[in-house]
Design a protein around this motif. Structure first.
Motif, short mmCIF file in Angstrom:
data_model
loop_
_atom_site.label_atom_id
_atom_site.label_comp_id
_atom_site.label_asym_id
_atom_site.label_seq_id
_atom_site.Cartn_x
_atom_site.Cartn_y
_atom_site.Cartn_z
N ASN A 122 0.81 -1.21 0.00
CA ASN A 122 0.00 0.00 0.00
C ASN A 122 0.85 1.27 0.00
OD1 ASN A 122 -2.48 -1.41 0.08
ND2 ASN A 122 -2.25 -1.69 2.31
N CYS A 123 2.14 1.12 -0.28
CA CYS A 123 3.05 2.27 -0.30
C CYS A 123 2.69 3.19 -1.46
CB CYS A 123 4.49 1.77 -0.42
SG CYS A 123 5.70 3.07 -0.66
N GLU A 124 2.85 4.51 -1.21
CA GLU A 124 2.51 5.48 -2.26
C GLU A 124 3.40 5.32 -3.48
OE1 GLU A 124 3.12 9.37 -0.80
OE2 GLU A 124 5.13 8.98 -0.01
N HIS A 125 4.64 4.87 -3.26
CA HIS A 125 5.54 4.66 -4.40
C HIS A 125 5.07 3.50 -5.28
CE1 HIS A 125 8.01 6.50 -1.12
NE2 HIS A 125 8.32 7.33 -2.12
N VAL A 126 4.59 2.45 -4.61
CA VAL A 126 4.09 1.30 -5.35
C VAL A 126 2.82 1.66 -6.13
CG1 VAL A 126 3.12 -1.03 -5.12
CG2 VAL A 126 5.13 -0.35 -3.77
N LEU A 127 1.91 2.37 -5.46
CA LEU A 127 0.67 2.76 -6.14
C LEU A 127 0.94 3.71 -7.30
CD1 LEU A 127 -1.62 3.34 -3.01
CD2 LEU A 127 -1.55 1.35 -4.53
N ALA A 128 1.92 4.60 -7.14
CA ALA A 128 2.24 5.52 -8.24
C ALA A 128 2.86 4.78 -9.42
CB ALA A 128 3.20 6.61 -7.72
N ALA A 129 3.68 3.76 -9.11
CA ALA A 129 4.32 3.00 -10.19
C ALA A 129 3.33 2.16 -10.98
CB ALA A 129 5.42 2.12 -9.60
N LEU A 130 2.24 1.72 -10.34
CA LEU A 130 1.26 0.86 -11.00
C LEU A 130 -0.02 1.61 -11.38
CD1 LEU A 130 1.52 -2.33 -8.73
CD2 LEU A 130 2.63 -1.92 -10.94
N ALA A 131 -0.05 2.90 -11.25
CA ALA A 131 -1.27 3.66 -11.49
C ALA A 131 -1.76 3.53 -12.93
CB ALA A 131 -1.04 5.14 -11.14
N ASP A 132 -0.84 3.48 -13.91
CA ASP A 132 -1.24 3.46 -15.32
C ASP A 132 -1.77 2.09 -15.74
OD1 ASP A 132 -0.42 6.07 -15.48
OD2 ASP A 132 1.60 5.58 -16.23
N ILE A 133 -1.41 1.03 -15.02
CA ILE A 133 -1.83 -0.32 -15.44
C ILE A 133 -2.73 -0.98 -14.40
CG2 ILE A 133 0.20 -0.70 -16.90
CD1 ILE A 133 1.46 -2.24 -14.60
N GLU A 134 -3.24 -0.18 -13.45
CA GLU A 134 -4.08 -0.76 -12.41
C GLU A 134 -5.32 -1.42 -12.99
OE1 GLU A 134 -6.55 0.65 -8.38
OE2 GLU A 134 -5.31 2.09 -9.51
N SER A 135 -5.88 -0.85 -14.05
CA SER A 135 -7.12 -1.39 -14.63
C SER A 135 -6.92 -2.75 -15.28
CB SER A 135 -7.69 -0.40 -15.66
OG SER A 135 -6.74 -0.16 -16.68
N GLU A 136 -5.69 -3.15 -15.51
CA GLU A 136 -5.43 -4.44 -16.16
C GLU A 136 -5.53 -5.61 -15.18
OE1 GLU A 136 -1.66 -4.23 -18.04
OE2 GLU A 136 -2.17 -2.46 -19.27
#
Length: 305
Positions: A256-270
């Protein structure tokens, strides 16, 4: 400790001071006085501990001693370095020049040889006259070749008094300033004393008394012990937790780290966000975030290695 003050209290004051409690307090004051009977700054609580009396009784008897003229107020500037709410009264013993020896008959004076002895007792040196009996009976015959010279215990005590005006080979710096030796420093460490602060107070005290100790280290060790016993010793202050600088700890990435969420933000819908079980989040999205966190941690470890 002043032998002169103690002998004055024992031989000159004790015969006329009938108050036992006041006499015990006087002995404590004499034990702390300097060579002239001055500079005693004990609190009523300290005197009470040493005599076994109550602080209220000590305060009353101190006033009585001052009223009787046995003690008097001293130089209050000696305790000027102490906080006002912890500053005791400086007292001096009212020792005059006459009190230091005038009341003691000179015992080392040779007796006059008897020109016409009247009887055998006169040959033995026993004076039976009414006036002579008041001075005591000397049962030693006078011998001009080996005169009997008894010593006055009070005069002997004064002769043995250490001379503070002399100096010894104390350790000094290049500018002539005295420095504590290893034994003195070890004592200060064992008492957890702030050595620099106590040295400054000790020098101020010596300047106020205008005296030079015979042995600086011995005098300073006594200063440290008295300060520890009376609660006036300056202790070395321990660093408080909030005085320390916060240690930098590397950030550890998690799911749940903000860095992890930022890194996966563009492909979260996949990724599927639905968890197949009711025990914890085991969805594709949760597993992807956990994998990304481990990847970031591994990269940072390689960079710092």
């Amino acid at each position: 400790m002043s032998l002169r003050a103690l002998t004055w209290a024992i031989y000159d004051i004790a015969p006329t001071l009938t108050d036992a409690s006041a006499y015990r307090i006087l002995l404590v004051l004499a034990d702390e006085a300097d060579n002239d009977g001055c500079g005693v700054y004990l609190s009523a609580g300290t005197i009470a501990e040493r005599t076994g009396l109550s602080p209220r009784t000590v305060a009353t008897k101190l006033k009585d001693l001052e009223t009787m003229g046995i003690t008097r107020r001293g130089d209050q500037s000696i305790v000027a370095y102490l906080p006002a709410n912890r500053r005791p009264i400086v007292r001096d013993l009212n020792i005059t020049a006459d009190d230091r020896g005038a009341k003691t008959a000179p015992q080392n004076k040779q007796p006059e040889p008897a020109t016409e002895p009247a009887d055998a007792d006169m040959q033995q040196g026993c004076n039976r006259g009414a006036a002579d009996m008041q001075l005591g009976c000397n049962m030693v015959a006078y011998n001009p070749f080996n005169p009997y010279n008894p010593s006055n215990p009070r005069e002997t005590a004064r002769d043995d008094e250490p001379d503070t005006s002399q100096t010894t080979s104390d350790e000094t710096t290049a500018d002539g300033q005295w420095t504590p030796n290893d034994q003195t420093i070890a004592l200060a460490d064992s008492l957890n004393a702030d050595l620099d602060a106590e040295l400054e107070r000790f020098h101020d005290w010596l300047d106020a008394k205008a005296e030079t100790p015979h042995d600086h280290d011995a005098a300073f060790r006594g200063w440290l012990r008295r300060g520890a016993d009376r609660g006036f010793l300056t202790r070395r202050s321990a660093r408080r937790p909030y005085d320390r600088r916060a240690e930098h700890k590397p950030h550890k990435h998690h799911a749940n780290c903000e860095h992890v969420l930022a890194a996966l933000a563009d492909i979260e819908s996949e990724y599927d966000h639905t968890s197949p079980t009711e025990f914890g989040d085991t969805s594709e999205w949760a597993l992807a975030r956990q994998a990304k966190a481990e990847e970031l941690n591994q990269l940072e470890q390689e960079e710092t290695a």
